[in-house]
Write a protein that holds these residues in place. Structure first.
Motif, PDB file in Angstrom:
ATOM      1  N   TRP A 251     -12.122 -27.602 -24.489  1.00 30.17           N
ATOM      2  CA  TRP A 251     -11.570 -28.115 -25.597  1.00 30.17           C
ATOM      3  C   TRP A 251     -10.827 -26.833 -26.159  1.00 30.17           C
ATOM      4  N   TYR A 252     -11.024 -25.467 -25.541  1.00 28.37           N
ATOM      5  CA  TYR A 252     -10.271 -24.342 -26.079  1.00 28.37           C
ATOM      6  C   TYR A 252      -8.863 -24.591 -25.392  1.00 28.37           C
ATOM      7  N   GLU A 253      -8.920 -24.792 -24.020  1.00 31.50           N
ATOM      8  CA  GLU A 253      -7.628 -25.020 -23.407  1.00 31.50           C
ATOM      9  C   GLU A 253      -6.925 -26.152 -23.759  1.00 31.50           C
ATOM     10  N   TYR A 254      -7.353 -27.195 -24.479  1.00 37.66           N
ATOM     11  CA  TYR A 254      -6.985 -28.345 -25.266  1.00 37.66           C
ATOM     12  C   TYR A 254      -6.009 -27.786 -26.190  1.00 37.66           C
ATOM     13  N   TRP A 255      -6.642 -27.023 -27.162  1.00 35.75           N
ATOM     14  CA  TRP A 255      -6.128 -26.495 -28.280  1.00 35.75           C
ATOM     15  C   TRP A 255      -4.961 -25.765 -28.165  1.00 35.75           C
ATOM     16  N   LEU A 256      -5.130 -24.761 -27.097  1.00 37.43           N
ATOM     17  CA  LEU A 256      -4.142 -23.940 -26.489  1.00 37.43           C
ATOM     18  C   LEU A 256      -2.901 -24.786 -25.982  1.00 37.43           C
ATOM     19  N   LYS A 257      -3.303 -25.759 -25.102  1.00 36.63           N
ATOM     20  CA  LYS A 257      -1.913 -26.553 -24.478  1.00 36.63           C
ATOM     21  C   LYS A 257      -1.134 -27.209 -25.705  1.00 36.63           C
ATOM     22  N   ASN A 258      -1.946 -27.697 -26.786  1.00 36.98           N
ATOM     23  CA  ASN A 258      -1.208 -28.570 -27.661  1.00 36.98           C
ATOM     24  C   ASN A 258      -0.529 -27.595 -28.856  1.00 36.98           C
ATOM     25  N   GLU A 259      -1.126 -26.034 -28.958  1.00 36.71           N
ATOM     26  CA  GLU A 259      -0.410 -25.117 -29.784  1.00 36.71           C
ATOM     27  C   GLU A 259      -0.798 -25.611 -31.316  1.00 36.71           C
ATOM     28  N   TYR A 260      -2.244 -26.080 -31.283  1.00 41.06           N
ATOM     29  CA  TYR A 260      -2.702 -26.247 -32.526  1.00 41.06           C
ATOM     30  C   TYR A 260      -2.980 -25.038 -33.519  1.00 41.06           C
ATOM     31  N   PHE A 261      -2.966 -23.820 -33.088  1.00 41.75           N
ATOM     32  CA  PHE A 261      -2.993 -22.764 -33.589  1.00 41.75           C
ATOM     33  C   PHE A 261      -1.736 -22.105 -33.951  1.00 41.75           C
ATOM     34  N   HIS A 262      -0.582 -22.521 -33.368  1.00 39.91           N
ATOM     35  CA  HIS A 262       0.626 -21.924 -33.698  1.00 39.91           C
ATOM     36  C   HIS A 262       1.292 -22.364 -35.007  1.00 39.91           C
ATOM     37  N   SER A 263       1.966 -21.390 -35.664  1.00 36.72           N
ATOM     38  CA  SER A 263       2.428 -21.693 -36.930  1.00 36.72           C
ATOM     39  C   SER A 263       3.895 -21.165 -36.969  1.00 36.72           C
ATOM     40  N   GLU A 264       4.680 -22.058 -37.625  1.00 35.75           N
ATOM     41  CA  GLU A 264       6.176 -21.604 -37.848  1.00 35.75           C
ATOM     42  C   GLU A 264       6.140 -21.789 -39.576  1.00 35.75           C
ATOM     43  N   PRO A 265       7.255 -21.136 -40.017  1.00 31.10           N
ATOM     44  CA  PRO A 265       7.271 -21.055 -41.626  1.00 31.10           C
ATOM     45  C   PRO A 265       7.926 -22.678 -41.799  1.00 31.10           C
ATOM     46  N   ASP A 266       7.447 -23.393 -42.840  1.00 35.80           N
ATOM     47  CA  ASP A 266       7.894 -24.447 -43.361  1.00 35.80           C
ATOM     48  C   ASP A 266       7.681 -24.635 -44.952  1.00 35.80           C
ATOM     49  N   GLU A 267       7.787 -25.703 -45.463  1.00 38.41           N
ATOM     50  CA  GLU A 267       7.589 -26.001 -46.934  1.00 38.41           C
ATOM     51  C   GLU A 267       6.088 -25.718 -47.362  1.00 38.41           C
ATOM     52  N   ARG A 268       5.236 -25.770 -46.258  1.00 35.99           N
ATOM     53  CA  ARG A 268       3.747 -25.707 -46.912  1.00 35.99           C
ATOM     54  C   ARG A 268       3.318 -24.340 -47.474  1.00 35.99           C
ATOM     55  N   GLU A 269       2.321 -24.247 -48.456  1.00 41.87           N
ATOM     56  CA  GLU A 269       1.875 -23.036 -48.790  1.00 41.87           C
ATOM     57  C   GLU A 269       1.240 -22.294 -47.645  1.00 41.87           C
ATOM     58  N   PRO A 270       1.854 -21.082 -47.412  1.00 43.94           N
ATOM     59  CA  PRO A 270       1.507 -20.285 -46.583  1.00 43.94           C
ATOM     60  C   PRO A 270      -0.018 -19.503 -46.603  1.00 43.94           C
ATOM     61  N   TYR A 271      -0.906 -19.552 -45.538  1.00 45.38           N
ATOM     62  CA  TYR A 271      -2.078 -18.789 -45.630  1.00 45.38           C
ATOM     63  C   TYR A 271      -2.332 -17.971 -44.249  1.00 45.38           C
ATOM     64  N   THR A 272      -2.021 -16.499 -44.322  1.00 47.97           N
ATOM     65  CA  THR A 272      -1.892 -15.712 -43.226  1.00 47.97           C
ATOM     66  C   THR A 272      -2.918 -14.793 -43.266  1.00 47.97           C
ATOM     67  N   ILE A 273      -3.497 -14.458 -41.962  1.00 46.32           N
ATOM     68  CA  ILE A 273      -4.475 -13.226 -41.828  1.00 46.32           C
ATOM     69  C   ILE A 273      -4.011 -12.575 -40.553  1.00 46.32           C
ATOM     70  N   VAL A 274      -3.801 -11.162 -40.812  1.00 45.24           N
ATOM     71  CA  VAL A 274      -3.502 -10.288 -39.820  1.00 45.24           C
ATOM     72  C   VAL A 274      -4.901  -9.656 -39.246  1.00 45.24           C
ATOM     73  N   ILE A 275      -5.289  -9.890 -38.258  1.00 44.95           N
ATOM     74  CA  ILE A 275      -6.646  -9.318 -37.406  1.00 44.95           C
ATOM     75  C   ILE A 275      -6.529  -8.110 -37.734  1.00 44.95           C
ATOM     76  N   PRO A 276      -7.746  -7.482 -38.156  1.00 48.80           N
ATOM     77  CA  PRO A 276      -7.940  -6.060 -38.122  1.00 48.80           C
ATOM     78  C   PRO A 276      -8.157  -5.673 -36.589  1.00 48.80           C
ATOM     79  N   PRO A 277      -6.932  -4.992 -36.036  1.00 49.83           N
ATOM     80  CA  PRO A 277      -6.883  -4.962 -34.647  1.00 49.83           C
ATOM     81  C   PRO A 277      -7.958  -4.164 -33.943  1.00 49.83           C
ATOM     82  N   PRO A 278      -8.962  -4.652 -33.044  1.00 55.67           N
ATOM     83  CA  PRO A 278      -9.702  -3.810 -32.117  1.00 55.67           C
ATOM     84  C   PRO A 278      -9.168  -2.882 -31.342  1.00 55.67           C
ATOM     85  N   ASN A 279      -9.800  -1.668 -31.309  1.00 60.13           N
ATOM     86  CA  ASN A 279      -9.228  -0.605 -30.295  1.00 60.13           C
ATOM     87  C   ASN A 279      -9.578  -1.102 -28.823  1.00 60.13           C
ATOM     88  N   VAL A 280      -8.302  -0.640 -28.231  1.00 55.44           N
ATOM     89  CA  VAL A 280      -8.524  -1.047 -26.855  1.00 55.44           C
ATOM     90  C   VAL A 280      -9.291   0.195 -26.011  1.00 55.44           C
TER      91      VAL A 280
END
Length: 333
Positions: free
Chosen positions: A16-45
């Motif tokens: 199911w994760y591959e299915y979500w990625l293939k269909n880009e369900y998590f991808h976002s582009e600016p549009d007329e909808r109310e934006p809701y954004t989280i920038v992940i606190p980046p984990p150290n490498v």
């Protein structure tokens, strides 16, 4: 259809994760909808994710998925942090295992090893986030040393400097003598331990009287530029305006008065070494004291260390204590 007796998470979740990625369900582009954004606190490498990351990222995922269900233009930006000092320590350790001395590499050669580490461990971390089911917009994955982010940091510093909001100043820092770099307070690991307390007599200039100070670091006596007492301490009121002679180096320094000194702690007298203690530095600035740094970058004593020059600070501590005892000014330990 045969139902397996045990749930196989890898088959179901990967599918199911591959299915979500293939269909880009998590991808976002600016549009007329109310934006809701989280920038992940980046984990150290510097390694792999731990339980704290799992908890934090699960909470973010809950919030971002809820925002999607509410019809908002939800975007969760993933990325990793270069964590320069911690990463450098890991890379240096790896080089040692390969019999490579960091100091023998050019800047460019060392950066090649650092990027190799980053690509390897940064990729591990991102794959772990995917295993967790994180619904990040993977097309927007960033690394804190990406060229555009580095340029933005420089531009921000320039802007703040031009506005007069940042400046270069002389500051007390946490110094790592092995990595040869400063450390933030958050990167310092504090360890409680019991050290010897050395009671040292300082002679009053021109008199037979002495005052006693207590220190755990007798080698820093060589950087003393004052002795401080509390102005309300009647035991030392007669010393106002007088000087003392610093043992080991015979430097004449003033006796100063400051409310910082706790009359009930120790001997009530405090040696002031502005170069090697945060509180002493603040007192030194209030009283315009000289700053004498006795240490080299590798934590050996410099020329201000006199006969102890070139010794490591710990070795010099023991040698200074022996010399103080030999001079007859070490009252007790």
């Amino acid at each position: 259809m045969q139902i397996p007796s045990k749930y196989d998470a890898s088959k179901v979740e990967d599918k199911w994760y591959e299915y979500w990625l293939k269909n880009e369900y998590f991808h976002s582009e600016p549009d007329e909808r109310e934006p809701y954004t989280i920038v992940i606190p980046p984990p150290n490498v510097t390694g792999v994710l731990h339980m704290g990351h799992m908890l934090n990222n699960t909470l973010q995922d809950v919030l971002i998925r809820r925002a999607r269900l509410l019809g908002k233009n939800a975007c969760w930006v993933p990325g990793t942090d270069h964590a320069s000092i911690a990463t450098e320590a890991k890379v240096v350790a790896k080089l040692k295992q390969e019999s490579i001395n960091k100091n023998e590499l050019t800047r460019e050669e060392f950066l090649e090893h650092a990027w190799e580490w980053t690509h390897k461990h940064g990729g591990i971390i991102l794959e772990q986030l995917k295993k967790l089911g994180a619904s990040c917009d993977w097309r927007r994955t960033k690394f804190t040393m990406d060229d555009d982010l580095s340029e933005s940091v420089i531009d921000t510093f320039i802007d703040l400097h031009e506005k007069g909001l940042i400046y270069r100043g002389y500051r007390m820092v946490n110094w790592d003598p092995e990595a040869q770099t400063t450390l933030s307070d958050e990167e310092v690991i504090h360890v409680e331990r019991t050290d010897k307390l050395y009671y040292v007599n300082y002679q009053i200039e021109g008199e037979n009287e002495v005052i006693t100070i207590a220190t755990t670091r007798p080698e820093t006596i060589l950087g003393d530029t004052a002795v401080c007492v509390n102005p309300n301490d009647e035991r030392f009121s007669h010393l106002k305006g007088k000087n003392v002679i610093v043992p080991l180096c015979n430097r004449v320094v003033p006796i100063i008065l400051d409310d910082y000194v706790d009359m009930e702690f120790g001997t009530g007298c405090l040696k002031i070494t502005p170069a090697h203690d945060v509180n002493d530095k603040e007192i030194g600035e209030r009283h315009d004291l000289e700053v004498i740094d006795i240490l080299n970058d590798d934590a050996t004593l410099n020329h201000y260390g006199l006969q102890f020059e070139g010794m490591d600070r710990v070795q010099a501590r023991e040698a200074a204590a022996k010399e103080l005892d030999k001079l007859g000014v070490l009252s007790k330990t």
